[in-house]
Design an enzyme around this catalytic site. Structure first.
Site, short mmCIF file in Angstrom:
data_model
loop_
_atom_site.label_atom_id
_atom_site.label_comp_id
_atom_site.label_asym_id
_atom_site.label_seq_id
_atom_site.Cartn_x
_atom_site.Cartn_y
_atom_site.Cartn_z
CG ASN A 143 -2.17 -0.88 0.83
OD1 ASN A 143 -2.83 -0.64 -0.17
ND2 ASN A 143 -2.41 -1.91 1.61
CG ASP A 187 -12.55 2.70 14.52
OD1 ASP A 187 -12.86 1.54 14.23
OD2 ASP A 187 -11.73 3.37 13.86
CG HIS A 245 -9.00 2.00 11.38
ND1 HIS A 245 -10.20 1.86 12.01
CD2 HIS A 245 -9.05 1.17 10.32
CE1 HIS A 245 -10.95 1.00 11.36
NE2 HIS A 245 -10.26 0.56 10.32
P1 NDP Z 1 -13.54 -2.17 0.32
O1 NDP Z 1 -14.18 -1.12 -0.51
O2 NDP Z 1 -14.39 -3.03 1.17
O3 NDP Z 1 -12.42 -1.51 1.28
C1 NDP Z 1 -11.51 -0.56 0.78
C2 NDP Z 1 -10.49 -0.24 1.83
O4 NDP Z 1 -11.12 0.37 2.95
C3 NDP Z 1 -9.76 -1.45 2.39
O5 NDP Z 1 -8.39 -1.13 2.55
C4 NDP Z 1 -10.41 -1.64 3.75
O6 NDP Z 1 -9.55 -2.22 4.68
C5 NDP Z 1 -10.59 -0.19 4.13
N1 NDP Z 1 -11.33 0.09 5.32
C6 NDP Z 1 -10.99 1.08 6.19
N2 NDP Z 1 -11.80 1.12 7.21
C7 NDP Z 1 -12.67 0.15 7.03
C8 NDP Z 1 -13.75 -0.32 7.81
N3 NDP Z 1 -14.03 0.22 8.96
N4 NDP Z 1 -14.47 -1.33 7.35
C9 NDP Z 1 -14.14 -1.90 6.19
N5 NDP Z 1 -13.11 -1.52 5.41
C10 NDP Z 1 -12.39 -0.52 5.84
O7 NDP Z 1 -12.62 -3.08 -0.58
P2 NDP Z 1 -12.91 -3.70 -2.02
O8 NDP Z 1 -11.84 -4.75 -2.19
O9 NDP Z 1 -14.34 -4.02 -2.22
O10 NDP Z 1 -12.60 -2.49 -2.99
C11 NDP Z 1 -11.35 -1.93 -3.12
C12 NDP Z 1 -11.27 -1.30 -4.48
O11 NDP Z 1 -10.02 -0.66 -4.56
C13 NDP Z 1 -11.37 -2.32 -5.61
O12 NDP Z 1 -12.36 -1.91 -6.52
C14 NDP Z 1 -9.99 -2.30 -6.24
O13 NDP Z 1 -10.05 -2.41 -7.64
C15 NDP Z 1 -9.46 -0.95 -5.82
N6 NDP Z 1 -8.01 -0.93 -5.65
C16 NDP Z 1 -7.38 0.20 -6.00
C17 NDP Z 1 -6.03 0.29 -5.91
C18 NDP Z 1 -5.36 1.54 -6.34
O14 NDP Z 1 -5.96 2.61 -6.23
N7 NDP Z 1 -4.17 1.50 -6.83
C19 NDP Z 1 -5.22 -0.81 -5.41
C20 NDP Z 1 -5.97 -1.94 -5.00
C21 NDP Z 1 -7.34 -1.98 -5.12
P3 NDP Z 1 -9.56 -3.80 5.00
O15 NDP Z 1 -9.09 -4.46 3.71
O16 NDP Z 1 -8.59 -3.92 6.11
O17 NDP Z 1 -10.98 -4.15 5.33
#
Ligand code: NDP
Length: 323
Positions: A105, A159, A187
């Site tokens: 990340n 939170d 967090h």
């Molecule tokens: P989500 O939309 O569910 O989550 C996105 C991020 O938010 C994760 O890191 C998640 O952490 C975080 N997060 C922070 N606080 C919370 C919380 N309280 N509850 C849940 N999540 C939280 O993930 P998806 O996988 O559905 O979607 C991610 C998108 O990002 C995808 O569409 C993907 O293509 C894109 N992406 C973009 C990248 C970039 O910009 N270069 C790189 C990778 C992915 P946690 O995983 O710990 O739950």
């Protein structure tokens, strides 16, 4: 009608993005008199899914939406952005250590910090949601050399809201009666939901609950709530995270009428190491975030503030080559 503002959402086709965009478009973030242009960033493999989301946005015919820009190019996504919600992040894969996650990340948030620096509005407000959010925020702000560190924040309002809801349930009171609670630090499972200064219906919270419940049930429940939701739902919280992100931006822009919690750059308040992104009790007015400096913390609190501070210092050490 006001001039439109540009709102960038990264990871826009993900779970949180999907739960967030329609509410932003309907005016829940910045008000029903504020037109918006949505600039949606996704990685190339997710562009098809993003196209579907854009079609759904179109099909809502939201009166406030003055444009939608789906793109995989950061320079397009951040162009002139007034508000940036950095949601997209690499999820932890099988066998991945915390250090690997920080590293993967770190690379994303280095590039996005630079792109925000180069293309966004000079008064941009940035919220980092993608985990590890505090350290991703630190990386982004350190890579945005021409912007001020206080333009970058990370999310702990979810939170904070979880803590309000649990305390209200335990005391049999409505959530609106809970005031002055705070979530400190990272967090992560080390975060510290503090009740020493909290009140419920005007009475000190700690007079209404048993201290043992606070220490042994309340604090761990808030720290582990995300994991509990994953166990029940099979995937992580999305709607409540989106709700919190919208609330964070709304309070920051339009002002808050009570204390909330946000990850911001430490200036040394409460003896927290300067420069790390740490969640403090804050209030917001006229687009500015102010720390609540009025709290007197006891040894129980200070010890917990230091545990979560130490974790953030370790995270910073693990990615110091990116700063
Ligand atoms: P989500 O939309 O569910 O989550 C996105 C991020 O938010 C994760 O890191 C998640 O952490 C975080 N997060 C922070 N606080 C919370 C919380 N309280 N509850 C849940 N999540 C939280 O993930 P998806 O996988 O559905 O979607 C991610 C998108 O990002 C995808 O569409 C993907 O293509 C894109 N992406 C973009 C990248 C970039 O910009 N270069 C790189 C990778 C992915 P946690 O995983 O710990 O739950």
């Amino acid at each position: 009608m006001k001039e439109p503002v540009r709102i960038t959402v990264t990871g826009a086709a993900g779970q949180i993005g999907y739960a967030m965009l329609f509410r932003i478009a309907s005016g829940e973030m910045l008000g029903i008199d504020q037109p918006v242009v949505l600039q949606l960033l996704e990685i190339p493999p997710a562009m098809d899914a993003l196209r579907g989301v854009v079609m759904e946005l179109q099909d809502c015919a939201f009166p406030l939406v003055r444009g939608v820009v789906p793109t995989s190019k950061p320079e397009e996504a951040f162009e002139g952005a007034d508000f940036v919600l950095l949601v997209g992040a690499r999820p932890r894969g099988p066998g991945m250590e915390r250090k690997d996650l920080l590293e993967a990340n770190g690379a994303i948030f280095t590039g996005q910090g630079k792109a925000i620096n180069d293309y966004a509005s000079r008064s941009v407000k940035v919220l980092v949601v993608g985990n590890p959010a505090n350290t991703n925020c630190l990386i982004a702000l350190q890579n945005a050399k021409d912007l001020q560190p206080d333009q970058f924040t990370s999310m702990t309002i979810l939170d904070h809201n979880r803590a309000i809801a649990l305390l209200a349930e335990q005391t049999g009171m409505h959530v609106a009666k809970v005031r002055n609670l705070a979530v400190w630090g990272n967090h992560s499972a080390t975060m510290f939901p503090e009740l020493l200064s909290a009140t419920v219906g005007g009475k000190p919270a700690l007079e209404l609950i048993e201290f043992d419940w606070y220490r042994d049930k309340f604090i761990p429940s808030i720290q582990q709530r995300g994991a509990e939701i994953i166990r029940a739902r099979g995937s992580s919280s999305a709607a409540s995270a989106a709700n919190a992100a919208i609330e964070h931006m709304r309070l920051w822009s339009l002002g808050s009428d009570s204390v909330t919690s946000m990850g911001i750059v430490s200036r040394g308040d409460y003896d927290i190491t300067e420069g790390i992104v740490y969640s403090f009790p804050v209030s917001c007015e006229a687009g500015k975030i102010e720390i609540d400096r009025s709290r007197s913390l006891d040894d129980f609190c200070v010890e917990r503030l230091q545990v979560t501070e130490r974790e953030l210092l370790e995270e910073r050490d693990a990615i110091k080559h990116l700063l």
